[in-house]
Design a protein around this motif. Sequence first.
Motif, PDB file in Angstrom:
ATOM      1  N   LEU A  41      -0.751  -3.787  -4.280  1.00 40.15           N
ATOM      2  CA  LEU A  41      -0.433  -3.610  -2.862  1.00 40.15           C
ATOM      3  C   LEU A  41       0.063  -2.197  -2.598  1.00 40.15           C
ATOM      4  O   LEU A  41      -0.341  -1.560  -1.610  1.00 40.15           O
ATOM      5  N   GLU A  42       0.929  -1.689  -3.452  1.00 39.41           N
ATOM      6  CA  GLU A  42       1.451  -0.333  -3.262  1.00 39.41           C
ATOM      7  C   GLU A  42       0.332   0.703  -3.294  1.00 39.41           C
ATOM      8  O   GLU A  42       0.322   1.640  -2.486  1.00 39.41           O
ATOM      9  N   VAL A  43      -0.622   0.542  -4.214  1.00 37.18           N
ATOM     10  CA  VAL A  43      -1.762   1.467  -4.276  1.00 37.18           C
ATOM     11  C   VAL A  43      -2.583   1.389  -2.998  1.00 37.18           C
ATOM     12  O   VAL A  43      -2.938   2.422  -2.405  1.00 37.18           O
ATOM     13  N   LEU A  44      -2.877   0.189  -2.546  1.00 33.47           N
ATOM     14  CA  LEU A  44      -3.712   0.018  -1.351  1.00 33.47           C
ATOM     15  C   LEU A  44      -3.023   0.580  -0.109  1.00 33.47           C
ATOM     16  O   LEU A  44      -3.673   1.211   0.742  1.00 33.47           O
ATOM     17  N   LEU A  45      -1.717   0.365   0.019  1.00 32.86           N
ATOM     18  CA  LEU A  45      -0.985   0.916   1.158  1.00 32.86           C
ATOM     19  C   LEU A  45      -0.976   2.445   1.103  1.00 32.86           C
ATOM     20  O   LEU A  45      -1.198   3.124   2.117  1.00 32.86           O
ATOM     21  N   ARG A  46      -0.722   2.986  -0.085  1.00 33.34           N
ATOM     22  CA  ARG A  46      -0.665   4.443  -0.237  1.00 33.34           C
ATOM     23  C   ARG A  46      -2.012   5.080   0.075  1.00 33.34           C
ATOM     24  O   ARG A  46      -2.082   6.135   0.720  1.00 33.34           O
ATOM     25  N   GLU A  47      -3.091   4.440  -0.351  1.00 32.90           N
ATOM     26  CA  GLU A  47      -4.419   4.989  -0.084  1.00 32.90           C
ATOM     27  C   GLU A  47      -4.736   5.001   1.402  1.00 32.90           C
ATOM     28  O   GLU A  47      -5.534   5.812   1.869  1.00 32.90           O
ATOM     29  N   ARG A  48      -4.105   4.104   2.157  1.00 35.22           N
ATOM     30  CA  ARG A  48      -4.295   4.055   3.609  1.00 35.22           C
ATOM     31  C   ARG A  48      -3.263   4.903   4.351  1.00 35.22           C
ATOM     32  O   ARG A  48      -3.278   4.960   5.576  1.00 35.22           O
ATOM     33  N   GLY A  49      -2.350   5.523   3.630  1.00 29.53           N
ATOM     34  CA  GLY A  49      -1.307   6.326   4.257  1.00 29.53           C
ATOM     35  C   GLY A  49      -0.250   5.498   4.947  1.00 29.53           C
ATOM     36  O   GLY A  49       0.405   5.981   5.885  1.00 29.53           O
ATOM     37  N   LEU A  50      -0.031   4.266   4.477  1.00 26.32           N
ATOM     38  CA  LEU A  50       0.920   3.358   5.119  1.00 26.32           C
ATOM     39  C   LEU A  50       2.183   3.233   4.264  1.00 26.32           C
ATOM     40  O   LEU A  50       2.116   3.279   3.027  1.00 26.32           O
ATOM     41  N   SER A  51       3.327   3.041   4.910  1.00 24.24           N
ATOM     42  CA  SER A  51       4.588   2.938   4.175  1.00 24.24           C
ATOM     43  C   SER A  51       5.542   1.945   4.829  1.00 24.24           C
ATOM     44  O   SER A  51       6.661   2.316   5.222  1.00 24.24           O
ATOM     45  N   PRO A  52       5.152   0.675   4.966  1.00 25.37           N
ATOM     46  CA  PRO A  52       6.087  -0.319   5.491  1.00 25.37           C
ATOM     47  C   PRO A  52       7.222  -0.564   4.497  1.00 25.37           C
ATOM     48  O   PRO A  52       7.130  -0.219   3.307  1.00 25.37           O
ATOM     49  N   VAL A  53       8.298  -1.175   4.960  1.00 27.32           N
ATOM     50  CA  VAL A  53       9.409  -1.548   4.083  1.00 27.32           C
ATOM     51  C   VAL A  53       8.969  -2.737   3.236  1.00 27.32           C
ATOM     52  O   VAL A  53       8.451  -3.733   3.743  1.00 27.32           O
ATOM     53  N   LEU A  54       9.186  -2.633   1.917  1.00 25.85           N
ATOM     54  CA  LEU A  54       8.836  -3.703   0.988  1.00 25.85           C
ATOM     55  C   LEU A  54      10.123  -4.323   0.474  1.00 25.85           C
ATOM     56  O   LEU A  54      10.977  -3.629  -0.087  1.00 25.85           O
TER      57      LEU A  54
END
Length: 290
Positions: free
Chosen positions: A106-119
Amino acid sequence: MTYRAGWIHYTNVAPILDTLVLPPGVTAITGVPTEMNAALLSGRVDIANISAVEFIRNADTLEALPDFSVAVLGPVYSVNLFHTRPLHQLRRIALTAQSAMSVALLEVLLRERGLSPVLERAEGDAGTLLGQGYDGVLRIGDSALREWYGVVGPLTARTTMTSLPNTGRGITVTDLACAWFDLTGHPFTFAVWAYRKDNPPPPELIQAMREARREGIGHLAAVARRHAPRLGLPERVIQHYLWNFRYHLEAPDRLGLHEFAAKAVPGHAELTFGPRPGPVAASRPYEQTR
């Protein structure tokens, strides 16, 4: 000396573990992915089907069997992000503590999309956690499969198993393995069968695992029939779920594994895979690939 195995016995490995008969001198315990990761790394077990990310993180001390994996090309159905907003609008995502692999993906997929929600760590089913204010919930394993079906089901006779829905009841289910395929075009390897480099498994255990895998893959309908009542899901859903898996760590799976390693654990040690052992006896030749 006893050789100790640690199995993560989710439905996705039922074709290997359901009929596995341990040879003399081998014992086994079971647990969730994070428990078996810890058990292998601490030395409480000698081999385990651990999260691929833990294999990558500990590649200096661990080696993997060369022809065993839990991988998929496309959707997996049991590693899901349940969300009530579009991905780019997610603010808070609840993470399970059961799986380091799914969190890393999940962290890789979010980072690749430029997203940074609170986990945030939070346990519970997707519906409950979404009702508590999270707009995304990561769920894995058999529970995630059941909850996916709870969102999109029941399936009708007109539903084709190759084009299954991913929305329902105001919830969208993003399959992380499918998202990985969309990003890279590669299979995603969730788990390998790893052991300490200084303590490889006995050939008799690998032989038994290969025989069990051959039996399980050859009788997926029977495996689905056994597990469907426990999961409360239709047999055809379980059978479709199982035939998606790749259990042999073939070249495309290794390619995806190496790409994930580069994205998730930069600077990791080289991944190593043990040699293919010779046959235990001439009358019982090893399975080669299929």
